[in-house]
Scaffold this active site. Structure first.
Site, PDB file in Angstrom:
ATOM      1  N   SER A 131      13.844 100.391  37.604  1.00  0.00           N
ATOM      2  CA  SER A 131      12.700 101.271  37.385  1.00  0.00           C
ATOM      3  C   SER A 131      13.124 102.516  36.618  1.00  0.00           C
ATOM      4  O   SER A 131      14.216 103.043  36.820  1.00  0.00           O
ATOM      5  CB  SER A 131      12.091 101.683  38.729  1.00  0.00           C
ATOM      6  N   LYS A 185      10.771  95.490  44.164  1.00  0.00           N
ATOM      7  CA  LYS A 185      10.284  95.988  42.868  1.00  0.00           C
ATOM      8  C   LYS A 185       8.807  95.661  42.680  1.00  0.00           C
ATOM      9  O   LYS A 185       8.044  96.472  42.126  1.00  0.00           O
ATOM     10  CB  LYS A 185      11.100  95.369  41.730  1.00  0.00           C
ATOM     11  N   HIS A 188       6.960  98.158  44.709  1.00  0.00           N
ATOM     12  CA  HIS A 188       7.130  99.441  44.010  1.00  0.00           C
ATOM     13  C   HIS A 188       6.116  99.566  42.876  1.00  0.00           C
ATOM     14  O   HIS A 188       5.457 100.600  42.714  1.00  0.00           O
ATOM     15  CB  HIS A 188       8.557  99.525  43.475  1.00  0.00           C
ATOM     16  N   ASN A 189       5.968  98.498  42.092  1.00  0.00           N
ATOM     17  CA  ASN A 189       5.019  98.536  40.982  1.00  0.00           C
ATOM     18  C   ASN A 189       3.583  98.604  41.484  1.00  0.00           C
ATOM     19  O   ASN A 189       2.731  99.261  40.869  1.00  0.00           O
ATOM     20  CB  ASN A 189       5.206  97.310  40.092  1.00  0.00           C
ATOM     21  N   GLU A 192       2.906 102.091  42.225  1.00  0.00           N
ATOM     22  CA  GLU A 192       2.705 102.824  40.971  1.00  0.00           C
ATOM     23  C   GLU A 192       1.292 102.618  40.433  1.00  0.00           C
ATOM     24  O   GLU A 192       0.682 103.550  39.898  1.00  0.00           O
ATOM     25  CB  GLU A 192       3.732 102.386  39.926  1.00  0.00           C
TER      26      GLU A 192
END
Length: 364
Positions: A131, A185, A188-189, A192
């Site tokens: 990231s 991940k 995490h995205n 976001e």
């Protein structure tokens, strides 16, 4: 090739791959890079930082033979079939104990399949989230590796050297077995996505409600980025308000079409949460709003039929402070939803994800 053996190999020399190698080289690692596009291989050497050891090669055979064992080879190629194609090309060249790392945004089920498939041959496969974009790859990304402990220990010193640092602590840690790295991940995205949606809604209030100019919006986000909302996303939002088209007085923000595309990780997060029966409504709504934004023509027609009756909101410092507090609270909720999902997934998929370490990694 010379007799010198290199520390790390990269397959895929787009900007991310090139910058990641330069970051490694800055930390005194000797690096090799391969790309099917010979121009990228040539550029890798030509643009390398002075005093570093960076070499481009024109075949996978040269890449593999030029690496010290256990070989550490990272892939930054498009997700899906390209990853499988590269792995199949590497199979006859690598040896038991070597480590292959997928640094792209592969779906975690694909990663788990590859982990299990290569395990039978003695090859270690790691799914690893990276990231921070192009700038992060160059100066210090947040890194989310998963796989087995043997593979982690083989790459740990390298990844800790190049990762972002917060208070001196590297933003990288072993995040669990199997496909844990890509799973973390993915979530995490998804978070976001939620944060970007929240920022856009705050912008809408400031722009259409308080009728702030772009210069005033820049100042608001500048102030927010100096406080508890400090983050990369707030920073880039601040900067966009000051950016004008070349040779023009028009602000770029006023020319951007209000349609948002996605790479799939947000959708995957929502789909997986449904399967786990975990509630992540902030993330779900962010994904839905991206989907809704695509219907531009229909939205324009509806706007003509249903006229907005929203009026001007009188600007006060208290209102601005309240909006900042609201954003901070909503950001916290988005992270809480994501971490709750990781906790459930860790149990359901036996990934042993250490949540405290995830939080540390995400600080980068």
């Amino acid at each position: 090739m010379t007799n010198q053996l290199f520390d790390f190999g990269m397959i895929g020399l787009g900007v991310m791959g090139q910058n990641f190698l330069y970051n490694l080289a800055d930390h005194d690692f000797k690096v090799l890079g391969f790309d099917k596009d010979i121009k990228k291989t040539t550029a890798l050497e030509a643009e390398a930082p002075q005093g570093t050891i960076v070499k481009g090669v024109n075949s996978l055979e040269d890449l593999v033979s030029g690496l010290a064992t256990p070989r550490r080879i990272m892939l930054l190629v498009p997700a899906g079939k390209p990853v499988d194609d590269v792995i199949n090309s590497l199979r006859p060249l690598v040896e038991p104990g070597d480590v292959i790392i997928d640094g792209g945004n592969s779906h975690y089920t694909d990663t788990l399949r590859r982990v299990n498939d290569l395990h039978a041959t003695g090859i270690h496969f790691m799914g690893m989230g990276v990231s921070g974009g192009e700038q992060g790859a160059r100066t210090g990304p947040s890194i989310m590796p998963g796989g087995n402990q043997i593979a982690w220990h083989a790459v740990q010193p390298i990844l800790e050297a190049v990762a972002a640092k917060v208070n001196g602590v590297p933003c990288v840690s072993y995040l669990g077995t199997g496909a844990a790295g890509h799973y973390v991940k993915m979530v995490h995205n998804g978070i976001e996505y939620a944060i970007m949606q929240l920022i856009s809604e705050a912008y809408d209030i400031l722009r259409r409600g308080l009728e702030l100019s772009n210069d005033e919006l820049h100042d608001v986000f500048k102030t927010w980025n100096e406080g508890r909302l400090q983050s990369f996303l707030i920073e880039v939002t601040r900067d966009i308000f000051g950016f004008k088209e070349p040779d023009s007085d028009q602000y770029l923000i006023d020319l951007i079409k209000d349609q948002a595309k996605s790479k799939g990780t947000g959708k995957w997060t929502s789909q997986e949460a449904m399967d786990l029966a975990v509630s992540i409504p902030t993330i779900d709504m962010a994904v839905a709003m991206r989907n809704l934004s695509v219907y531009k023509e229909e939205r324009v027609q509806a706007a003509g039929i249903y006229q907005s009756k929203a009026g001007h909101i009188n600007f006060t410092d208290e209102m601005l402070s309240g909006l900042e507090q609201s954003l901070c609270f909503c950001f916290t909720i988005a992270y809480a939803q994501g971490l709750s999902m990781l906790a459930s997934a860790s149990t359901a998929h036996s990934m042993e994800i250490p949540l405290a370490d995830v939080v540390q990694v995400w600080k980068g």
